[in-house]
Design a protein around this motif. Structure first.
Motif, PDB file in Angstrom:
ATOM      1  N   ARG B 527       0.837  -1.187   0.000  1.00 37.91           N
ATOM      2  CA  ARG B 527       0.000   0.000   0.000  1.00 37.91           C
ATOM      3  C   ARG B 527       0.878   1.245   0.000  1.00 37.91           C
ATOM      4  O   ARG B 527       1.937   1.274   0.592  1.00 37.91           O
ATOM      5  CB  ARG B 527      -0.909  -0.023   1.221  1.00 37.91           C
ATOM      6  CG  ARG B 527      -1.850  -1.223   1.142  1.00 37.91           C
ATOM      7  CD  ARG B 527      -3.039  -1.058   2.028  1.00 37.91           C
ATOM      8  NE  ARG B 527      -2.620  -1.000   3.415  1.00 37.91           N
ATOM      9  CZ  ARG B 527      -3.403  -0.557   4.388  1.00 37.91           C
ATOM     10  NH1 ARG B 527      -4.613  -0.109   4.116  1.00 37.91           N
ATOM     11  NH2 ARG B 527      -2.977  -0.546   5.616  1.00 37.91           N
ATOM     12  N   LEU B 529       0.864   5.845  -0.605  1.00 39.35           N
ATOM     13  CA  LEU B 529       0.133   7.025  -0.145  1.00 39.35           C
ATOM     14  C   LEU B 529      -1.169   7.231  -0.908  1.00 39.35           C
ATOM     15  O   LEU B 529      -2.101   7.833  -0.407  1.00 39.35           O
ATOM     16  CB  LEU B 529       1.009   8.266  -0.293  1.00 39.35           C
ATOM     17  CG  LEU B 529       2.067   8.432   0.792  1.00 39.35           C
ATOM     18  CD1 LEU B 529       3.009   9.569   0.447  1.00 39.35           C
ATOM     19  CD2 LEU B 529       1.405   8.681   2.142  1.00 39.35           C
ATOM     20  N   LEU B 551      -2.514   3.750   1.935  1.00 36.31           N
ATOM     21  CA  LEU B 551      -2.016   3.531   3.287  1.00 36.31           C
ATOM     22  C   LEU B 551      -2.850   4.352   4.263  1.00 36.31           C
ATOM     23  O   LEU B 551      -3.170   5.505   4.001  1.00 36.31           O
ATOM     24  CB  LEU B 551      -0.574   4.033   3.296  1.00 36.31           C
ATOM     25  CG  LEU B 551       0.350   3.614   4.401  1.00 36.31           C
ATOM     26  CD1 LEU B 551       0.515   2.106   4.370  1.00 36.31           C
ATOM     27  CD2 LEU B 551       1.702   4.276   4.173  1.00 36.31           C
ATOM     28  N   ARG B 552      -3.202   3.764   5.394  1.00 35.79           N
ATOM     29  CA  ARG B 552      -4.033   4.509   6.340  1.00 35.79           C
ATOM     30  C   ARG B 552      -3.280   4.955   7.578  1.00 35.79           C
ATOM     31  O   ARG B 552      -3.528   5.999   8.144  1.00 35.79           O
ATOM     32  CB  ARG B 552      -5.231   3.644   6.755  1.00 35.79           C
ATOM     33  CG  ARG B 552      -6.238   3.464   5.653  1.00 35.79           C
ATOM     34  CD  ARG B 552      -6.995   4.767   5.383  1.00 35.79           C
ATOM     35  NE  ARG B 552      -8.031   5.020   6.370  1.00 35.79           N
ATOM     36  CZ  ARG B 552      -8.139   6.153   7.053  1.00 35.79           C
ATOM     37  NH1 ARG B 552      -7.279   7.120   6.854  1.00 35.79           N
ATOM     38  NH2 ARG B 552      -9.092   6.307   7.939  1.00 35.79           N
ATOM     39  N   LYS B 553      -2.393   4.124   8.063  1.00 31.90           N
ATOM     40  CA  LYS B 553      -1.756   4.495   9.321  1.00 31.90           C
ATOM     41  C   LYS B 553      -0.353   3.892   9.386  1.00 31.90           C
ATOM     42  O   LYS B 553      -0.167   2.718   9.157  1.00 31.90           O
ATOM     43  CB  LYS B 553      -2.575   3.950  10.486  1.00 31.90           C
ATOM     44  CG  LYS B 553      -2.001   4.287  11.855  1.00 31.90           C
ATOM     45  CD  LYS B 553      -2.924   3.808  12.957  1.00 31.90           C
ATOM     46  CE  LYS B 553      -2.390   4.159  14.335  1.00 31.90           C
ATOM     47  NZ  LYS B 553      -1.199   3.394  14.705  1.00 31.90           N
ATOM     48  N   ASP B 554       0.585   4.738   9.683  1.00 36.30           N
ATOM     49  CA  ASP B 554       1.958   4.286   9.902  1.00 36.30           C
ATOM     50  C   ASP B 554       2.176   4.055  11.379  1.00 36.30           C
ATOM     51  O   ASP B 554       1.638   4.768  12.211  1.00 36.30           O
ATOM     52  CB  ASP B 554       2.943   5.379   9.485  1.00 36.30           C
ATOM     53  CG  ASP B 554       3.235   5.335   8.012  1.00 36.30           C
ATOM     54  OD1 ASP B 554       2.999   4.274   7.411  1.00 36.30           O
ATOM     55  OD2 ASP B 554       3.680   6.352   7.479  1.00 36.30           O
ATOM     56  N   VAL B 555       2.989   3.079  11.697  1.00 36.76           N
ATOM     57  CA  VAL B 555       3.441   2.966  13.077  1.00 36.76           C
ATOM     58  C   VAL B 555       4.670   3.848  13.196  1.00 36.76           C
ATOM     59  O   VAL B 555       5.626   3.715  12.443  1.00 36.76           O
ATOM     60  CB  VAL B 555       3.792   1.508  13.422  1.00 36.76           C
ATOM     61  CG1 VAL B 555       4.414   1.442  14.794  1.00 36.76           C
ATOM     62  CG2 VAL B 555       2.530   0.667  13.368  1.00 36.76           C
ATOM     63  N   LEU B 556       4.611   4.772  14.125  1.00 36.08           N
ATOM     64  CA  LEU B 556       5.728   5.697  14.270  1.00 36.08           C
ATOM     65  C   LEU B 556       6.756   5.112  15.207  1.00 36.08           C
ATOM     66  O   LEU B 556       6.410   4.538  16.233  1.00 36.08           O
ATOM     67  CB  LEU B 556       5.220   7.014  14.855  1.00 36.08           C
ATOM     68  CG  LEU B 556       4.256   7.765  13.943  1.00 36.08           C
ATOM     69  CD1 LEU B 556       3.558   8.857  14.714  1.00 36.08           C
ATOM     70  CD2 LEU B 556       5.002   8.344  12.762  1.00 36.08           C
ATOM     71  N   ALA B 557       8.006   5.256  14.845  1.00 34.65           N
ATOM     72  CA  ALA B 557       9.032   4.794  15.776  1.00 34.65           C
ATOM     73  C   ALA B 557       9.160   5.821  16.892  1.00 34.65           C
ATOM     74  O   ALA B 557       8.959   7.009  16.678  1.00 34.65           O
ATOM     75  CB  ALA B 557      10.352   4.630  15.049  1.00 34.65           C
ATOM     76  N   LYS B 558       9.474   5.334  18.066  1.00 31.00           N
ATOM     77  CA  LYS B 558       9.624   6.238  19.204  1.00 31.00           C
ATOM     78  C   LYS B 558      10.897   7.056  19.072  1.00 31.00           C
ATOM     79  O   LYS B 558      11.883   6.613  18.509  1.00 31.00           O
ATOM     80  CB  LYS B 558       9.711   5.422  20.493  1.00 31.00           C
ATOM     81  CG  LYS B 558       8.376   4.874  20.915  1.00 31.00           C
ATOM     82  CD  LYS B 558       8.523   3.979  22.113  1.00 31.00           C
ATOM     83  CE  LYS B 558       9.006   2.613  21.707  1.00 31.00           C
ATOM     84  NZ  LYS B 558       8.599   1.561  22.664  1.00 31.00           N
ATOM     85  N   LYS B 567      14.221   5.436  14.876  1.00 33.12           N
ATOM     86  CA  LYS B 567      13.531   6.142  13.811  1.00 33.12           C
ATOM     87  C   LYS B 567      14.393   6.146  12.552  1.00 33.12           C
ATOM     88  O   LYS B 567      13.919   5.914  11.449  1.00 33.12           O
ATOM     89  CB  LYS B 567      13.280   7.568  14.311  1.00 33.12           C
ATOM     90  CG  LYS B 567      12.598   8.464  13.359  1.00 33.12           C
ATOM     91  CD  LYS B 567      11.106   8.343  13.469  1.00 33.12           C
ATOM     92  CE  LYS B 567      10.470   8.950  12.223  1.00 33.12           C
ATOM     93  NZ  LYS B 567       9.145   8.434  11.978  1.00 33.12           N
ATOM     94  N   LEU B 570      14.541   2.674  10.995  1.00 31.78           N
ATOM     95  CA  LEU B 570      13.297   2.388  10.282  1.00 31.78           C
ATOM     96  C   LEU B 570      13.306   3.090   8.925  1.00 31.78           C
ATOM     97  O   LEU B 570      12.968   2.506   7.895  1.00 31.78           O
ATOM     98  CB  LEU B 570      12.109   2.856  11.128  1.00 31.78           C
ATOM     99  CG  LEU B 570      10.731   2.635  10.508  1.00 31.78           C
ATOM    100  CD1 LEU B 570      10.372   1.157  10.524  1.00 31.78           C
ATOM    101  CD2 LEU B 570       9.665   3.427  11.255  1.00 31.78           C
ATOM    102  N   LEU B 571      13.744   4.348   8.955  1.00 35.69           N
ATOM    103  CA  LEU B 571      13.787   5.130   7.726  1.00 35.69           C
ATOM    104  C   LEU B 571      14.755   4.496   6.721  1.00 35.69           C
ATOM    105  O   LEU B 571      14.441   4.369   5.540  1.00 35.69           O
ATOM    106  CB  LEU B 571      14.226   6.554   8.068  1.00 35.69           C
ATOM    107  CG  LEU B 571      14.119   7.583   6.951  1.00 35.69           C
ATOM    108  CD1 LEU B 571      12.668   7.842   6.596  1.00 35.69           C
ATOM    109  CD2 LEU B 571      14.792   8.892   7.353  1.00 35.69           C
ATOM    110  N   GLN B 574      13.212   1.422   5.255  1.00 35.23           N
ATOM    111  CA  GLN B 574      12.173   1.746   4.284  1.00 35.23           C
ATOM    112  C   GLN B 574      12.774   2.294   2.996  1.00 35.23           C
ATOM    113  O   GLN B 574      12.284   2.006   1.912  1.00 35.23           O
ATOM    114  CB  GLN B 574      11.187   2.745   4.891  1.00 35.23           C
ATOM    115  CG  GLN B 574      10.315   2.091   5.953  1.00 35.23           C
ATOM    116  CD  GLN B 574       9.389   3.079   6.631  1.00 35.23           C
ATOM    117  OE1 GLN B 574       9.751   4.239   6.825  1.00 35.23           O
ATOM    118  NE2 GLN B 574       8.213   2.623   6.999  1.00 35.23           N
TER     119      GLN B 574
END
Lengths: 365, 601
Positions: B527, B529, B551-558, B567, B570-571, B574
């Motif tokens: 999925r 944007l 895409l509806r919702k990303d899990v944000l890294a702390k 973070k 993760l970036l 991706q």
């Protein structure tokens, strides 16, 4: 106070806790409170060497995070804050926050904390549903959390913040709105709402892997996020950062330093720092830290790193980032899709953009 | 000279896959002392890593074994190893043409399989003396008497003195050697006649250039002779001749009629050596070439692209290196809107294709994106012109096409009786035409079908395996071209056609195929944007549609306590993932999507 002095945000990590929560993968160690005195000694030595290295430092904000910093006794807290005051120039209006677990405080301890100079309390409430609190592995009940908040207010903590979590296993929308309302009924100025993150190696992740149906589906999770933003806005809380809401003037100054890439000095085991454009972190080993191990490898940032960080961190905030920094075609496309907006030269994400922030960032870096 | 021929035995080993051909070859090498046991790696003749892993022989090889038989004479055995897969049928036939005999290895518990039969028929076509050998008699499930009976009944071979062996345990190897000495006919041929050397294999040697593996049918060849490739037409000077030892050369002054060996002549391009061609001498040329030469034509094509466009040159070099040793591989530069610059590669069949892809990835460490394979179609245009199409993208507009033809194969399936229904259903599904059904023995059936090759390359093997729980065996041979109602099926992503996903398909299958490809793409495209409509279309008419929701919702890294490492990680992850995606218009398509259209259900 000397106006030329280097100004930093001070973070102090206190990696002690009563019990590891089911979702937690932070550096924290249960059942080691007898080592707190030695740890405070080591912190004092680290403060001394930090100012020895950087020269005199002035702190506008101090943040005691953990772990559970409120596991410290009143006396221990006084000693720690005494050391902070001895080595750093603390601004008279400094924001000085301590994180507290509702199960670890009473009126007396809160009063001593206040006396020690703490002026902001961040209570880890997570939920006002006892069933969910148990599932999270928290050591307190909903009722104890409310009591702790009221006690804190009575002890003089006018700047009170609550941490809440949503998209929890088995959580439905009404449980979430109930938690939000009960939070808003308390004398709070600031609320953080975090979507549950399943970290590798945690019992929570194992639970979900075994029972994936427990996790609310994506639409509900997005709905919870929107519901929080809506209800909090109605009560005057604005979303100044993707997970943080505050009444005007009560935004966390300390956290804003992170998002703005200001200088911050982290002290203690596993603490992270950004000083003069260099990122570094202390050892995550408690033994290593106590034995005097210093910071690990420093990360000198390239121009590309700085750009990526600026976008990644800036877009979390209401301030956004300078629009001119961003690739115009990508930005235009994101604006066209309703995910970003530009105003006064600043580019920010819309609410829809905030839902898919990672993907938006990825378009821009 | 005739005396030399009397003690030469040229033979090969034929078997169904896994029946123990390579292991027997190893034992023969060992027993004749050309290789000590301690020097043996498992399956010496299969030297390529891939060959060993897959348990198949990809290239032919020949090796000379001296053997002193019980009659006191010392023989010169030439063992010619043959490729063991249907893609290499032609190579097998040329290797057989170089022999007088064939050892037929049959597994004592499996009995006769489709490939066994196909190989036997081919060996009979070449008038080879076939010596049956029952292998794996050490297995508890072995039924040598049943299998012997089967061989007598089905193939009509005498099995009375047939060796019962276990190549793995080294049982009965001496019997096989004696059998060869006694029963494989000695070669014939006149050493003084004009040279006729049959090329049954070719390969590239870094020091000698491209080398021909040959069987001298008539005449003699020596170093310094000027030779001509009778079909290829080019001439060369012989620099070296000799016979093969395991892992090496044994140079000789000459090769004479009846012998098997190699000819080196400083040949740079392996394409100048065509398997099946006849080598003759220019000073006393043969009147005609040996029969059976066919130019090798690729049957299956696919696009191969570097996953990272920067590796285009590396891919080109790697293909050129593989091509040095493999005249059947062809490649030409092509470009795709979706995939950038790459190569259209031609293969003998699906296995050949997989082997090349795997070797590119393993031996050259390349990350590849491959498109769905295509067969070669004949297009007869309205203006009467004919053209061949191996890439759906190049198909002219429907209005310019009078009609099209597609390749058909003659397919043989051997199966336990229980699965006959399932296989007939499968062949029906694959547009097959039933030809024949024969009962082989109590339990098994030989089914013959005419099948369109484009259905065979589209998940036929997987289906056959799953519908028969792996019990059926399959063999095929190109039969010819048949006029067929074919259409080009295009896939549109967010309204834009993705050229690398187009396929040519029979009109009756287009709707179902379009739907299943759309569904598959919906699964593999992550999925994004924006919502992504996926459409299947024939000539602009949409026949299927799926949607990849936004895409509806990303899990944000702390970023707790100023720790942004999670973070960042993760970036980075991706970003890496994104790099492996192909941009098709505004849509990011993962590399595997281009192959995924092949694997359905």
């Amino acid at each position: 106070m000397n106006g030329d002095m280097k100004r930093v945000a001070l973070y102090i990590h206190l990696p002690f806790c009563a019990r590891k929560c089911a979702y937690c993968d932070f550096v924290s160690f249960p059942g080691q409170t007898d080592r707190i005195p030695a740890y405070l000694d080591r912190l004092a030595r680290e403060m001394r060497s930090a100012v020895g290295w950087y020269g005199p430092l002035a702190a506008d904000t101090v943040f005691l995070g953990g772990g559970t910093p409120s596991l410290l006794s009143g006396e221990q807290m006084k000693r720690l804050m005494g050391d902070v005051g001895r080595f750093f120039e603390i601004a008279p209006d400094a924001e000085i926050t301590v994180e507290a677990n509702p199960g670890t405080v009473d009126a007396e301890k809160l009063a001593v904390f206040r006396e020690a100079g703490i002026n902001r309390l961040s209570l880890g409430v997570q939920s006002f549903d006892d069933g969910l609190l148990r599932r999270l592995g928290r050591i307190h009940t909903a009722r104890e959390a409310e009591d702790a908040a009221r006690m804190a207010a009575e002890a003089g903590f006018s700047n009170l913040s609550l941490d809440l979590m949503y998209a929890l296993p088995g959580q439905n929308m009404s449980q979430w709105t109930d938690t939000l309302e009960r939070a808003l009924d308390l004398p709070v100025k600031h609320i953080s709402c975090y979507s549950l993150i399943l970290e590798d190696g945690t019992p929570m992740k194992a639970l979900i892997e075994a029972n994936p149906e427990l996790l609310p589906d994506e639409e509900i999770a997005v709905g919870m996020q929107h519901e929080a933003a809506r209800r909090l806005a109605e009560r005057g809380f604005s979303r100044y950062e993707i997970s943080n809401y505050a009444l005007p003037g009560f935004e966390s100054r300390h956290n804003l330093v992170y998002w703005r890439r200001g200088d911050y000095l982290g002290l203690g085991c596993a603490a992270h720092s950004l000083m003069n454009g260099i990122r570094f972190a202390n050892t995550p080993s408690l033994e290593g830290y106590l034995a005097g191990e210093g910071a690990g490898e420093a990360d000198v940032l390239s121009a590309r790193d700085v750009y990526e960080e600026t976008v990644m961190l800036g877009l979390r905030t209401r301030e956004g980032v300078e629009a001119a920094l961003l690739p115009p075609d990508r930005l235009a496309r994101l604006c066209g899709a309703g995910l970003m907006a530009v105003d006064g030269g600043r580019a920010r994400v819309t609410e829809a953009g905030a839902d898919v922030l990672n993907a938006v960032i990825l378009e821009l870096v | 000279m005739a005396k030399t021929q009397e003690t030469i035995r040229n033979f090969c080993i034929i078997a169904h896959i896994d029946h123990g051909k390579s292991t027997l070859a190893d034992r023969l090498l060992e027993a004749t002392g050309v290789m000590a046991r301690r020097d043996m790696t498992e399956q010496v003749l299969d030297s390529m890593e891939l060959e060993r892993e897959r348990g198949i022989t990809i290239k032919s090889k020949a090796v000379r074994l001296p053997y002193t038989a019980k009659d006191g004479k010392t023989y010169e055995f030439n063992l010619i190893d043959t490729p063991g897969h249907v893609d290499f049928t032609y190579e097998v036939s040329r290797a057989l043409a170089a022999c007088e005999g064939a050892i037929l290895v049959v597994d004592a518990s499996q009995g006769i399989e489709a490939q066994t039969l196909a190989n036997v028929y081919m060996a009979l076509d070449h008038n080879l003396e076939i010596l049956p050998v029952i292998n794996k008699i050490d297995l508890p499930s072995a039924q040598p008497e049943v299998v012997k009976q089967e061989i007598e009944d089905e193939i009509g071979l005498d099995t009375e003195n047939c060796p019962l062996i276990s190549a793995k345990q080294g049982i009965g190897i001496e019997d096989v050697l004696e059998d060869i000495a006694r029963n494989v006919p000695a070669p014939e041929g006149d050493p003084d006649a004009p040279l006729q050397a049959l090329i049954f294999d070719s390969y590239y040697d870094n020091y000698r250039g491209a080398i021909s593996s040959v069987r001298i049918k008539h005449g003699t060849v020596r170093v310094g002779d000027r030779i001509r490739m009778m079909a290829g037409g080019r001439e060369f000077d012989v620099t070296e001749v000799g016979t093969y030892r395991p892992n090496g050369y044994n140079p000789a002054a000459q090769l004479v009629a009846g012998e098997v060996g190699y000819i080196a002549a400083s040949i740079k391009d392996i394409a100048d050596i065509r398997v099946g061609d006849t080598i003759t001498r220019t000073d006393n040329p043969a009147a005609e070439a040996l029969p059976g030469y066919k130019p090798v034509l690729p049957m299956v094509y696919c696009g191969i692209y570097p996953a990272d466009g920067a590796n285009y040159e590396a891919l080109k070099d790697a293909l050129a290196k593989l091509r040095l040793n493999d005249a059947a591989l062809s490649f030409e530069p092509e470009s795709s809107v979706a995939l950038g610059y790459g190569f259209r590669c031609g293969f003998l069949g699906l296995l050949h294709m997989e082997i090349i892809q795997e070797r590119l990835e393993r031996e050259f460490d390349l990350d590849l994106v491959t498109t769905a394979p295509s067969v070669v179609y004949n297009v007869i245009k309205t203006d009467g012109k004919r053209m061949t199409i191996d890439n759906p993208t190049n198909l002219p507009p429907a209005t310019e096409i009078d009609y099209m033809e597609e390749p058909y194969v003659d397919a043989q399936v051997i199966t336990p009786q229980d699965y006959v229904g399932a296989i007939m259903e499968l062949c029906q599904d694959k547009r097959g035409t039933f030809r024949d059904m024969k009962y082989i023995d109590g339990g098994r059936v030989l089914l013959s079908y005419d099948l369109p090759l484009n259905e065979v390359i589209y998940d036929f093997f997987d289906q056959l395996k799953s519908r028969t729980r792996g019990y059926a065996s399959f063999d095929y041979e190109l039969k010819g071209y048949v006029r067929s109602d074919l259409v080009k099926l295009d896939m549109l992503l967010n309204g834009e056609m993705c050229d690398a996903l187009s396929i040519i398909v029979h009109r009756d299958r287009a709707y179902a195929r379009g739907r299943s490809i759309a569904e598959k793409l919906q699964e593999v495209i992550p999925r994004q944007l924006f919502e992504i409509p996926i459409q299947a279309a024939i000539g602009g008419k949409i026949i299927a549609r799926e949607t990849v929701k936004a895409l509806r919702k990303d899990v944000l890294a702390k970023c707790y306590g100023g720790d942004i490492t999670r973070k960042k990680k993760l970036l980075e992850k991706q970003k890496e993932g994104k790099k492996r995606m192909r941009q098709v218009g505004s849509v990011e398509v993962p590399s595997e999507a281009f192959m995924a259209v092949l694997k359905m259900d």
